[in-house]
Design a protein around this motif. Structure first.
Motif, short mmCIF file in Angstrom:
data_model
loop_
_atom_site.label_atom_id
_atom_site.label_comp_id
_atom_site.label_asym_id
_atom_site.label_seq_id
_atom_site.Cartn_x
_atom_site.Cartn_y
_atom_site.Cartn_z
N ASN A 43 -31.96 -29.72 13.30
CA ASN A 43 -32.21 -31.14 13.48
C ASN A 43 -31.04 -31.98 12.98
OD1 ASN A 43 -34.06 -33.47 14.04
ND2 ASN A 43 -33.79 -33.77 11.84
N GLN A 44 -30.50 -31.62 11.84
CA GLN A 44 -29.36 -32.36 11.29
C GLN A 44 -28.16 -32.29 12.23
OE1 GLN A 44 -27.27 -30.80 7.85
NE2 GLN A 44 -27.62 -32.73 6.76
N HIS A 45 -27.90 -31.09 12.76
CA HIS A 45 -26.79 -30.91 13.70
C HIS A 45 -27.03 -31.72 14.97
CE1 HIS A 45 -24.43 -28.91 16.87
NE2 HIS A 45 -23.57 -28.62 15.91
N ALA A 46 -28.27 -31.71 15.49
CA ALA A 46 -28.58 -32.43 16.73
C ALA A 46 -28.39 -33.94 16.57
CB ALA A 46 -30.01 -32.13 17.16
N ILE A 47 -28.79 -34.47 15.41
CA ILE A 47 -28.63 -35.91 15.17
C ILE A 47 -27.15 -36.29 15.07
CG2 ILE A 47 -29.06 -37.76 13.50
CD1 ILE A 47 -31.74 -36.42 12.87
N CYS A 48 -26.39 -35.48 14.35
CA CYS A 48 -24.95 -35.74 14.25
C CYS A 48 -24.29 -35.67 15.63
CB CYS A 48 -24.29 -34.73 13.31
SG CYS A 48 -24.71 -34.93 11.58
N LEU A 49 -24.60 -34.64 16.36
CA LEU A 49 -24.00 -34.45 17.68
C LEU A 49 -24.32 -35.62 18.60
CD1 LEU A 49 -22.47 -32.27 19.43
CD2 LEU A 49 -24.71 -31.57 20.25
N TRP A 50 -25.56 -36.04 18.59
CA TRP A 50 -25.99 -37.12 19.47
C TRP A 50 -25.27 -38.42 19.15
CZ3 TRP A 50 -27.68 -38.24 23.94
CH2 TRP A 50 -28.25 -39.47 24.22
N HIS A 51 -25.15 -38.75 17.88
CA HIS A 51 -24.50 -40.01 17.51
C HIS A 51 -23.00 -39.96 17.77
CE1 HIS A 51 -27.78 -42.42 15.87
NE2 HIS A 51 -28.31 -41.29 15.42
N LEU A 52 -22.39 -38.80 17.61
CA LEU A 52 -20.97 -38.68 17.95
C LEU A 52 -20.76 -38.87 19.45
CD1 LEU A 52 -19.96 -35.65 15.69
CD2 LEU A 52 -19.12 -38.00 15.48
N CYS A 53 -21.67 -38.30 20.25
CA CYS A 53 -21.56 -38.45 21.70
C CYS A 53 -21.81 -39.90 22.13
CB CYS A 53 -22.54 -37.51 22.40
SG CYS A 53 -22.11 -35.76 22.26
N LYS A 54 -22.73 -40.57 21.43
CA LYS A 54 -22.99 -41.98 21.75
C LYS A 54 -21.76 -42.84 21.50
CE LYS A 54 -26.67 -44.24 20.64
NZ LYS A 54 -27.79 -44.80 19.84
N TYR B 293 -30.23 -39.53 5.88
CA TYR B 293 -30.98 -38.46 6.56
C TYR B 293 -32.39 -38.31 5.99
CZ TYR B 293 -32.16 -33.89 8.48
OH TYR B 293 -32.79 -32.87 9.16
N LYS B 294 -32.54 -38.34 4.70
CA LYS B 294 -33.85 -38.10 4.11
C LYS B 294 -34.79 -39.28 4.28
CE LYS B 294 -32.93 -34.58 0.62
NZ LYS B 294 -33.05 -34.21 -0.82
N LYS B 295 -34.25 -40.51 4.26
CA LYS B 295 -35.10 -41.69 4.32
C LYS B 295 -35.31 -42.21 5.74
CE LYS B 295 -34.01 -43.39 -0.35
NZ LYS B 295 -33.45 -44.52 -1.13
N ASP B 296 -34.30 -42.09 6.57
CA ASP B 296 -34.36 -42.73 7.89
C ASP B 296 -34.86 -41.81 9.00
OD1 ASP B 296 -33.35 -44.97 6.68
OD2 ASP B 296 -31.26 -44.52 7.20
N ASN C 28 -24.52 -34.89 6.08
CA ASN C 28 -25.20 -36.05 5.48
C ASN C 28 -24.23 -37.21 5.30
OD1 ASN C 28 -27.83 -35.13 5.27
ND2 ASN C 28 -27.52 -34.18 3.26
N GLU C 29 -23.04 -36.90 4.80
CA GLU C 29 -22.02 -37.96 4.60
C GLU C 29 -21.57 -38.55 5.92
OE1 GLU C 29 -18.96 -36.13 2.31
OE2 GLU C 29 -20.17 -35.99 0.47
N LEU C 30 -21.42 -37.70 6.93
CA LEU C 30 -21.03 -38.19 8.25
C LEU C 30 -22.06 -39.19 8.78
CD1 LEU C 30 -19.32 -37.98 10.91
CD2 LEU C 30 -20.85 -36.13 11.59
N LEU C 31 -23.32 -38.84 8.68
CA LEU C 31 -24.38 -39.73 9.17
C LEU C 31 -24.40 -41.05 8.39
CD1 LEU C 31 -27.32 -37.19 9.71
CD2 LEU C 31 -26.07 -38.43 11.48
N PHE C 32 -24.23 -40.98 7.10
CA PHE C 32 -24.33 -42.19 6.29
C PHE C 32 -23.09 -43.08 6.44
CE2 PHE C 32 -24.03 -44.62 2.29
CZ PHE C 32 -25.27 -45.23 2.31
N GLU C 33 -21.90 -42.48 6.38
CA GLU C 33 -20.67 -43.26 6.38
C GLU C 33 -20.33 -43.81 7.76
OE1 GLU C 33 -17.72 -40.70 4.72
OE2 GLU C 33 -18.64 -40.65 2.72
N ARG C 34 -20.58 -43.03 8.82
CA ARG C 34 -20.20 -43.49 10.15
C ARG C 34 -21.32 -44.19 10.90
NH1 ARG C 34 -16.52 -39.50 13.66
NH2 ARG C 34 -16.76 -41.35 14.97
#
Length: 527
Positions: free
Chosen positions: A155-166, A198-201, A187-193
């Motif tokens: 799930n973490q990989h899928a969320i990162c991948l999707w947002h990078l593609c967006k 990840y845990k709260k949102d 986790n840092e990639l999702l938060f900083e970019r």
């Protein structure tokens, strides 16, 4: 089963019983669900409705099979754990795995419109299953820890991948960015970019997966004359989520889990790699042998009665089965021949087939699941004025035969069985329709031979050689195979073109003449 000289072929069937006290886990996975999700336009990176559909199917499977005490799933997979002492279908792995995946598939197709009312199924979804033989509760604990850990990573990989593609990156570039990254990196990639915690949102349903279990409740069934209630205990299926389903706190808090499986003695912080390799181990069928996948309808006597099938044979029901079998051959090119009668079908894979690396569980479950899916989706084509009252399901098994001679004897055995059963049923229902009770008809036919049954049919029908006038689909069953069909091409139909098509025929496959005429099926000459 009918007695015949071909029955020796049953000796090639292998026992796959899981011994006590080992525990049984059945894991169901979507078959090529990445493509399925794209074709049906699932939301990215996670589709809530798609997950809710999976959860609803898992709950219904747990309700249908009382021996399932716990299930855990995420994305397109669910794992079902049976109680320690289960005798479900006498603990035969092939039957357990095929029944679970077939019912899950059946529910998935029938419930689709509840969750996606605006979307039609564009093709038949299917799943695979695998039966895991767990020697102890510690193994199950490690297995659950592993699956939930995979849920988080995927799930973490899928969320990162999707947002990078967006943001404009290609799938390939996004994959390259994530290659070798660790949990903290993502986790840092999702938060900083993307300003995502990840845990709260991210909702729990995506991060933690979903557990299905049963709790004890009491229902009021009636009231006594003094007004006091009479209560009856039952188990209610519920869904829950937790951050660590392999922890002692989670597991031991539910009495039903402790009662039917046992208590966890300590927490698990990581999984031993040897355990993971054990979970991924799969046996293989013997190489260079013919693989037969035989499927049978489960409780189809009841299914046929509830849906008003004609007796002794329902042509529409048989043609529905044949249509599903043709769909199986079109999907799995390694299947070269199929033979079916009543609610059963046998599929023959070529000797050199490497389908799913010859793992029996994968092959059987994929065939059974797709057959089930096609059966439901094509129901209205053959029964346009009948609603399906409840989801049907099938079981399956794999058997290897070392030579084409023994394979042909297997098929001959099934066709002999077709003839004997059809002749008996024709007599039975003709007696019932003439006024006898079912018990009287059974007693009348007890001990009768072929000639006596033929004479009875002639007498009751008033037609000489009545049995031979019955449609060949009833007497001979159905053979499904690839054959060359000639079609006219060009202007005004000039010229001919041959192309291979899946055909359904009702012919004598016991006589060698069929195989002499179709040497390409088994790819060898028949003397």
């Amino acid at each position: 089963m009918a007695n015949s000289k071909y029955e020796y072929v049953k000796s090639f069937e292998e026992e796959d019983e899981i011994p006590l006290p080992n525990m049984i886990v059945v894991r169901v996975d979507g078959r090529d669900f990445r493509r399925f999700s794209e074709v049906h336009e699932f939301e990215k990176p996670n589709d809530v409705k798609a997950l809710e559909l999976m959860i609803e199917c898992a709950k219904a499977v747990s309700e249908q099979f009382p021996d399932i005490v716990f299930a855990y799933g995420f994305s397109d997979e669910f794992s079902f754990i049976f109680k320690r002492t289960t005798q479900f279908y006498q603990r035969r792995a092939s039957k357990i795995g095929s029944l679970v995946v077939s019912l899950f598939t059946s529910l998935y197709v029938t419930k689709w419109k509840t969750f996606f009312p605006q979307k039609d199924l564009r093709y038949a979804p299917s799943f695979r299953s695998r039966v895991i033989n767990c020697a102890s509760l510690e193994v199950i604990q490690a297995y659950l820890f592993w699956r939930q850990h995979e849920c988080h990573l995927i799930n973490q990989h899928a969320i990162c991948l999707w947002h990078l593609c967006k943001c404009g990156q290609s799938d390939k570039d996004a994959d390259e960015v994530l290659k070798g990254s660790r949990k903290q990196d993502r986790n840092e990639l999702l938060f900083e970019r993307f300003n995502i915690n990840y845990k709260k949102d991210v909702p729990d349903i995506f991060r933690q997966g979903t557990c299905i279990l049963k709790t004890e409740v009491e229902d009021i069934v009636k009231y006594k004359t003094d007004g006091s209630p009479v209560k009856r205990p039952r188990r209610k299926v519920i869904s829950v989520r937790a951050g660590n389903i392999a922890s002692r706190k989670f597991w031991n808090d539910f009495y039903c889990l402790s009662k039917d499986l046992g208590q966890f003695n300590e927490d698990v912080n990581k999984v031993n790699p040897d355990y993971v390799r054990y979970f991924q181990y799969k046996n293989r069928l013997m190489p260079s042998t013919w693989i037969v996948i035989r499927i049978d309808g489960c409780h189809f006597h009841r299914f046929s009665d509830i849906h008003g099938y004609q007796k002794p044979n329902d042509a529409a029901a048989l043609n529905l089965m044949n249509s599903c079998a043709a769909g199986i051959l079109e999907e799995f090119k390694d299947i070269v021949f199929a033979y079916g009668v009543s609610d059963e079908y046998s599929f023959i894979l070529k000797k050199q087939s490497l389908l799913y690396e010859r793992h029996p569980g994968d092959i059987v479950s994929a065939v059974v699941s797709l057959f089930t899916s096609l059966f439901i989706l094509r129901w209205k084509e053959f029964f346009p004025h009948k609603e399906m009252e409840y989801p049907p399901y099938f079981d399956g098994r794999a058997v290897c035969y070392p030579s084409s001679e023994i394979l042909r004897d297997y098929l001959a055995w099934r066709q002999v069985d077709c003839h004997i059963n059809n002749q008996y049923n024709s007599c039975f229902w003709m007696l019932v329709k003439s006024g006898r009770s079912k018990n009287e008809a059974q007693n009348y036919l007890k001990g009768t031979h072929t000639q006596e049954k033929n004479e009875l049919l002639d007498q009751l029908s008033g037609i000489c050689n009545h049995y031979s006038t019955l449609p060949s689909i009833f007497r001979l069953g159905s053979s499904v195979f690839w054959d060359k069909e000639t079609s006219m091409v060009g202007n005004e139909g000039r010229g001919e073109k041959q192309q291979k098509m899946v055909v359904v025929r009702h012919c004598n496959i016991i006589d060698p003449s069929f195989w002499i005429q179709h040497t390409d099926i088994l790819e060898e000459s028949i003397n």
